[in-house]
Design an enzyme around this catalytic site. Structure first.
Site, PDB file in Angstrom:
ATOM      1  N   ASP A 386       0.807  -1.231   0.000  1.00 23.88           N
ATOM      2  CA  ASP A 386       0.000   0.000   0.000  1.00 23.88           C
ATOM      3  C   ASP A 386       0.837   1.277   0.000  1.00 23.88           C
ATOM      4  O   ASP A 386       0.481   2.249  -0.666  1.00 23.88           O
ATOM      5  CB  ASP A 386      -0.913   0.036   1.236  1.00 23.88           C
ATOM      6  CG  ASP A 386      -1.928  -1.096   1.233  1.00 23.88           C
ATOM      7  OD1 ASP A 386      -2.193  -1.632   0.143  1.00 23.88           O
ATOM      8  OD2 ASP A 386      -2.443  -1.426   2.318  1.00 23.88           O
TER       9      ASP A 386
HETATM   10  P1  NAP Z   1       0.782  -3.958   3.052  1.00 20.01           P
HETATM   11  O1  NAP Z   1       0.194  -2.993   2.117  1.00 20.01           O
HETATM   12  O2  NAP Z   1      -0.082  -4.592   4.073  1.00 20.01           O
HETATM   13  O3  NAP Z   1       1.470  -5.078   2.140  1.00 20.01           O
HETATM   14  C1  NAP Z   1       2.260  -6.071   2.692  1.00 20.01           C
HETATM   15  C2  NAP Z   1       2.625  -7.043   1.595  1.00 20.01           C
HETATM   16  O4  NAP Z   1       3.579  -7.941   2.148  1.00 20.01           O
HETATM   17  C3  NAP Z   1       1.461  -7.874   1.115  1.00 20.01           C
HETATM   18  O5  NAP Z   1       0.981  -7.412  -0.105  1.00 20.01           O
HETATM   19  C4  NAP Z   1       2.014  -9.306   1.053  1.00 20.01           C
HETATM   20  O6  NAP Z   1       1.932  -9.780  -0.287  1.00 20.01           O
HETATM   21  C5  NAP Z   1       3.474  -9.154   1.437  1.00 20.01           C
HETATM   22  N1  NAP Z   1       3.917 -10.227   2.313  1.00 20.01           N
HETATM   23  C6  NAP Z   1       3.287 -10.777   3.376  1.00 20.01           C
HETATM   24  N2  NAP Z   1       4.014 -11.750   3.904  1.00 20.01           N
HETATM   25  C7  NAP Z   1       5.151 -11.826   3.187  1.00 20.01           C
HETATM   26  C8  NAP Z   1       6.316 -12.651   3.242  1.00 20.01           C
HETATM   27  N3  NAP Z   1       6.458 -13.595   4.180  1.00 20.01           N
HETATM   28  N4  NAP Z   1       7.293 -12.437   2.346  1.00 20.01           N
HETATM   29  C9  NAP Z   1       7.164 -11.483   1.395  1.00 20.01           C
HETATM   30  N5  NAP Z   1       6.097 -10.686   1.296  1.00 20.01           N
HETATM   31  C10 NAP Z   1       5.091 -10.853   2.181  1.00 20.01           C
HETATM   32  O7  NAP Z   1       2.029  -3.357   3.862  1.00 20.01           O
HETATM   33  P2  NAP Z   1       2.701  -1.922   3.845  1.00 20.01           P
HETATM   34  O8  NAP Z   1       3.049  -1.505   2.471  1.00 20.01           O
HETATM   35  O9  NAP Z   1       3.745  -1.980   4.893  1.00 20.01           O
HETATM   36  O10 NAP Z   1       1.526  -0.941   4.274  1.00 20.01           O
HETATM   37  C11 NAP Z   1       1.038  -0.885   5.585  1.00 20.01           C
HETATM   38  C12 NAP Z   1      -0.466  -0.857   5.558  1.00 20.01           C
HETATM   39  O11 NAP Z   1      -0.930  -0.974   6.918  1.00 20.01           O
HETATM   40  C13 NAP Z   1      -1.031   0.453   5.020  1.00 20.01           C
HETATM   41  O12 NAP Z   1      -2.228   0.208   4.346  1.00 20.01           O
HETATM   42  C14 NAP Z   1      -1.281   1.232   6.295  1.00 20.01           C
HETATM   43  O13 NAP Z   1      -2.260   2.242   6.151  1.00 20.01           O
HETATM   44  C15 NAP Z   1      -1.760   0.146   7.210  1.00 20.01           C
HETATM   45  N6  NAP Z   1      -1.638   0.536   8.607  1.00 20.01           N
HETATM   46  C16 NAP Z   1      -0.423   0.757   9.144  1.00 20.01           C
HETATM   47  C17 NAP Z   1      -0.328   1.218  10.418  1.00 20.01           C
HETATM   48  C18 NAP Z   1       1.000   1.569  11.036  1.00 20.01           C
HETATM   49  O14 NAP Z   1       1.004   2.186  12.068  1.00 20.01           O
HETATM   50  N7  NAP Z   1       2.118   1.188  10.450  1.00 20.01           N
HETATM   51  C19 NAP Z   1      -1.460   1.430  11.164  1.00 20.01           C
HETATM   52  C20 NAP Z   1      -2.707   1.163  10.579  1.00 20.01           C
HETATM   53  C21 NAP Z   1      -2.766   0.726   9.302  1.00 20.01           C
HETATM   54  P3  NAP Z   1       1.897 -11.367  -0.575  1.00 20.01           P
HETATM   55  O15 NAP Z   1       0.733 -11.908   0.182  1.00 20.01           O
HETATM   56  O16 NAP Z   1       1.773 -11.460  -2.059  1.00 20.01           O
HETATM   57  O17 NAP Z   1       3.204 -11.908  -0.087  1.00 20.01           O
END
Ligand code: NAP
Length: 461
Positions: A386
């Site tokens: 994301d």
């Molecule tokens: P993300 O959008 O959740 O994407 C994570 C990606 O990691 C997934 O698409 C997944 O794809 C891949 N993945 C999972 N396990 C894996 C593994 N073992 N090896 C390789 N890839 C793996 O993560 P992000 O880009 O870090 O974004 C964070 C999200 O969380 C945002 O939408 C944000 O708004 C939300 N959020 C964050 C917080 C905060 O405080 N950090 C708080 C609330 C919400 P595959 O399944 O294809 O592997």
């Protein structure tokens, strides 16, 4: 004032100062450890000072409480990093339950001596404490996926919730006018407990970390109210610190996700999973092997690594460190682009990279990273999704439209390590993967980075 009380007050003063310093030091990675240590010492002093209190007649039950607390607390301290948000929610639930019980005990034993101010604050204390208790349990359950993640909504929900809160406040006013009307007191607690549940059910799992930060703030405010009731300055100070820092953090998180506060609380985000399925399936992506990835990285002069939630679940940070070491030794300029909400809690990536001893000065935040991508040979995305989605810039219909993202698509080559084409947290497709300059590296983050390391180490120099 008797000497013992002067000693207690001095201990409390030192503890308060340590709490303030702790928050200050935790603001940057370089002093974060010191900050934690200061907080721990402050907490030990706070407990020790309280144990010196002259009102204590017997230590038996206190000891039972200490042992019970330790038995629950030690395993809680050992959960995996990715489970820290729900663990934190449980801590808030315990704190809020404690505040509510102390408030109730105080009401039943000392209501005759309570002033109007004291009674008002006590009501605020139990309302905030009760709603934080059930609200935090709900939030923890949603994050641990023992409760449904989806928002549950019904018609007139906001009206029902507001009516409940209003009822609790009206009963509180009646109690302030006549504190002896003790039949009313359980109703305040019961309504607030139900209100806590109702407050959380319309909020999707996706917004739970922000909500937990907000509940943290409520728990702090209820503790500060308890400080007024018990005439304990340390509780007032610590509660106020907790209340304000929790609120500031929730605001920062909402901003980084480009959501307003009201949208988080009432928006029922995550209900509709936007999907352009048909179109997606026909588009093609290019994938590459660890050998190809290693040779592209080895030939680059500037690489920015963008870690995300997938690096955390795979625990790939140590392999990432090995890759960083080899590339740096070969003269490649390697830096890290850290999005404020990458992962599942604030500072998630910083903690993991610090654990793997990656130098802090190689970590760039969003504002520092974005101007660098156009001059970057390779943007290597490891388990992030994301936070790199260009739809946030261009697609007005996207649920994340307007969210500030890392502009990885401006780099000459984009490489994405993830296991499949599955979406991330927001549940939406990422157009980045279909660009000509993008190479998909399908595999587990730890395994794939490990293979790249092997190639780089074994390959010709
Ligand atoms: P993300 O959008 O959740 O994407 C994570 C990606 O990691 C997934 O698409 C997944 O794809 C891949 N993945 C999972 N396990 C894996 C593994 N073992 N090896 C390789 N890839 C793996 O993560 P992000 O880009 O870090 O974004 C964070 C999200 O969380 C945002 O939408 C944000 O708004 C939300 N959020 C964050 C917080 C905060 O405080 N950090 C708080 C609330 C919400 P595959 O399944 O294809 O592997």
């Amino acid at each position: 004032m008797p000497t013992s009380e002067i000693i207690i007050e001095i201990i409390y003063l030192v503890a308060s100062a340590l709490f303030v310093l702790s928050l200050k030091w935790m603001a940057t990675p370089a002093t974060a450890r010191r900050g934690l240590f200061a907080g721990e010492i402050g907490m030990i002093l706070a407990v020790a000072g309280t144990l010196l209190h002259h009102g204590i007649l017997s230590y038996t039950w206190i000891l039972v409480g200490l042992v019970l607390g330790a038995v629950i607390g030690v395993p809680l301290g050992n959960v995996a990093m990715t489970a820290v948000p729900q663990r934190t929610a449980l801590s808030h639930a315990f704190g809020a339950l404690c505040v509510t019980l102390v408030g109730a005990a105080h009401y039943y034993t000392e209501r005759a001596e309570l002033t109007t101010f004291g009674m008002s604050v006590l009501c605020a204390e139990v309302i905030l404490g009760s709603l934080t208790f059930t609200g935090s349990l709900m939030a923890a359950g949603k994050l641990q996926e023992v409760l449904p993640q989806r928002p549950i909504t019904f018609k007139g929900q906001n009206f029902v919730n507001l009516a409940m809160l209003a009822a609790a406040v009206v009963i509180a006013v009646m109690l302030v006018i006549n504190p002896n009307n003790s039949i009313l007191f359980p109703f305040i607690i019961a309504i607030s407990l139900i209100f806590g549940v109702m407050l959380i059910i319309p909020i999707g799992g996706a917004d739970m970390p922000t909500v937990i930060s907000l509940l943290n703030s409520y728990a702090g405010l209820s503790a500060a109210a308890m400080g007024f009731v018990l005439d304990n300055k340390l509780l007032i100070i610590a509660g106020a610190l907790d209340g304000s820092s929790g609120l500031i953090l929730s605001v920062i998180m909402s901003k980084a996700m480009n959501r307003s506060f009201t949208n988080v609380l009432f928006g029922a985000f995550g209900q509709v999973q936007a999907k352009a399925a048909g179109a997606t399936d026909e588009r093609t992506v290019r994938s590459a092997s660890p050998e190809e990835a290693a040779s592209i990285l080895g030939a680059a002069s500037k690489v920015i690594i963008v870690p995300g939630y997938g690096m955390a679940v795979a625990q790939a940070q140590h392999k990432v460190r090995e890759m960083y070491d080899i590339l740096t030794r070969r003269g490649v300029d390697v830096k890290f682009g850290i999005h404020p909400v990458a992962g599942r809690m604030p500072g998630h990536m910083n903690v993991l990279l610090a654990e793997a001893d990656i130098p802090y000065d190689k970590l760039m935040d969003l504002d520092q990273s974005n101007p660098e991508f156009p001059q970057t040979d390779v943007a290597l995305i490891i388990g992030a999704n994301d936070v790199t989605n260009p739809a946030a810039r261009t697609d007005e219909s996207s649920p994340i439209y307007g969210m500030p993202i890392l502009d990885v698509d401006k780099a000459r080559t984009v490489m994405v390590i993830k296991r499949s084409m599955s979406p991330g947290f927001a549940g939406i497709d990422n157009p980045l993967y279909y660009l000509d300059r993008t190479l998909m590296l399908f595999g587990d983050a730890k395994g794939f980075v490990g293979d790249i390391v092997k190639e780089l180490a074994g390959g010709h120099h």
